[in-house]
Design a protein around this motif. Sequence first.
Motif, PDB file in Angstrom:
ATOM      1  N   ILE A  33      22.521  42.173 -40.825  1.00 17.78           N
ATOM      2  CA  ILE A  33      23.206  42.052 -39.538  1.00 17.78           C
ATOM      3  C   ILE A  33      24.238  40.925 -39.550  1.00 17.78           C
ATOM      4  CG2 ILE A  33      22.844  41.655 -37.063  1.00 17.78           C
ATOM      5  CD1 ILE A  33      20.110  43.010 -37.433  1.00 17.78           C
ATOM      6  N   GLY A  34      24.042  39.918 -40.393  1.00 20.00           N
ATOM      7  CA  GLY A  34      25.004  38.823 -40.489  1.00 20.00           C
ATOM      8  C   GLY A  34      24.749  37.668 -39.549  1.00 20.00           C
ATOM      9  N   LEU A  35      23.535  37.594 -38.986  1.00 21.40           N
ATOM     10  CA  LEU A  35      23.159  36.456 -38.142  1.00 21.40           C
ATOM     11  C   LEU A  35      22.485  35.423 -39.038  1.00 21.40           C
ATOM     12  CD1 LEU A  35      21.770  38.406 -35.050  1.00 21.40           C
ATOM     13  CD2 LEU A  35      24.005  37.290 -35.286  1.00 21.40           C
ATOM     14  N   THR A  36      23.245  34.446 -39.479  1.00 22.71           N
ATOM     15  CA  THR A  36      22.760  33.509 -40.494  1.00 22.71           C
ATOM     16  C   THR A  36      22.226  32.200 -39.926  1.00 22.71           C
ATOM     17  OG1 THR A  36      25.002  32.679 -40.807  1.00 22.71           O
ATOM     18  CG2 THR A  36      24.285  34.465 -42.270  1.00 22.71           C
ATOM     19  N   GLY A  37      22.070  32.109 -38.607  1.00 26.75           N
ATOM     20  CA  GLY A  37      21.562  30.877 -38.010  1.00 26.75           C
ATOM     21  C   GLY A  37      20.126  30.584 -38.389  1.00 26.75           C
ATOM     22  N   SER A  38      19.289  31.598 -38.445  1.00 31.07           N
ATOM     23  CA  SER A  38      17.894  31.407 -38.866  1.00 31.07           C
ATOM     24  C   SER A  38      17.878  31.135 -40.360  1.00 31.07           C
ATOM     25  CB  SER A  38      17.067  32.662 -38.560  1.00 31.07           C
ATOM     26  OG  SER A  38      17.089  32.945 -37.183  1.00 31.07           O
ATOM     27  N   PRO A 106      18.113  25.156 -35.855  1.00 30.90           N
ATOM     28  CA  PRO A 106      18.027  26.447 -35.173  1.00 30.90           C
ATOM     29  C   PRO A 106      16.592  26.823 -34.810  1.00 30.90           C
ATOM     30  CG  PRO A 106      19.541  26.604 -37.010  1.00 30.90           C
ATOM     31  CD  PRO A 106      18.855  25.272 -37.123  1.00 30.90           C
ATOM     32  N   GLY A 107      15.668  26.647 -35.725  1.00 28.80           N
ATOM     33  CA  GLY A 107      14.273  26.971 -35.452  1.00 28.80           C
ATOM     34  C   GLY A 107      13.679  26.084 -34.375  1.00 28.80           C
TER      35      GLY A 107
END
Length: 161
Positions: A33-38, A106-107
């Motif tokens: 998906i490209g959500l690299t924050g996690s 982020p976590g």
Amino acid sequence: MAKNYVTTTINGEQTEFLCETQQTLLDVLRDVIGLTGSKEGCASGDCGACSVIMNGRLVCSCLVLGVEAEGATITTIEGIAQGDKLHPVQQKFLEHAALQCGFCTPGLIVASKALLDENPNPTETEARYWLAGNLCRCTGYDKIIRAVMDAAAELRGESVG
């Protein structure tokens, strides 16, 4: 290897993806998906860097399979801000300098939001207990706890200062 078709809601938007049966939700979020924050810190659920909110519960996305996201509602760090405005937890992390390298941040922010969603008036002890699953090697935890407690007060409409 066969791919699985998954339909889910991520950060308020219906999302569809293909993933392999053994692929973790973290891998799907980052690589598909490209959500690299996690972030992946441990791949065993011990560090909290990959925390997301799934169906209202805080989970380590490294321990959830991507196929388990079928029909789920997921919030990642990318979905915490309210439009162009930072969520109070994010703002308070900045104001209290509750971050340094940013790997765990982020976590910690996702976990803090999950705490305040469930318990808008936590004691300091409750906040520390809730965040015990998130490891930070840079900041220590006092600034983080102060940021969470300050965000909780703001969300309750109390004046802080």
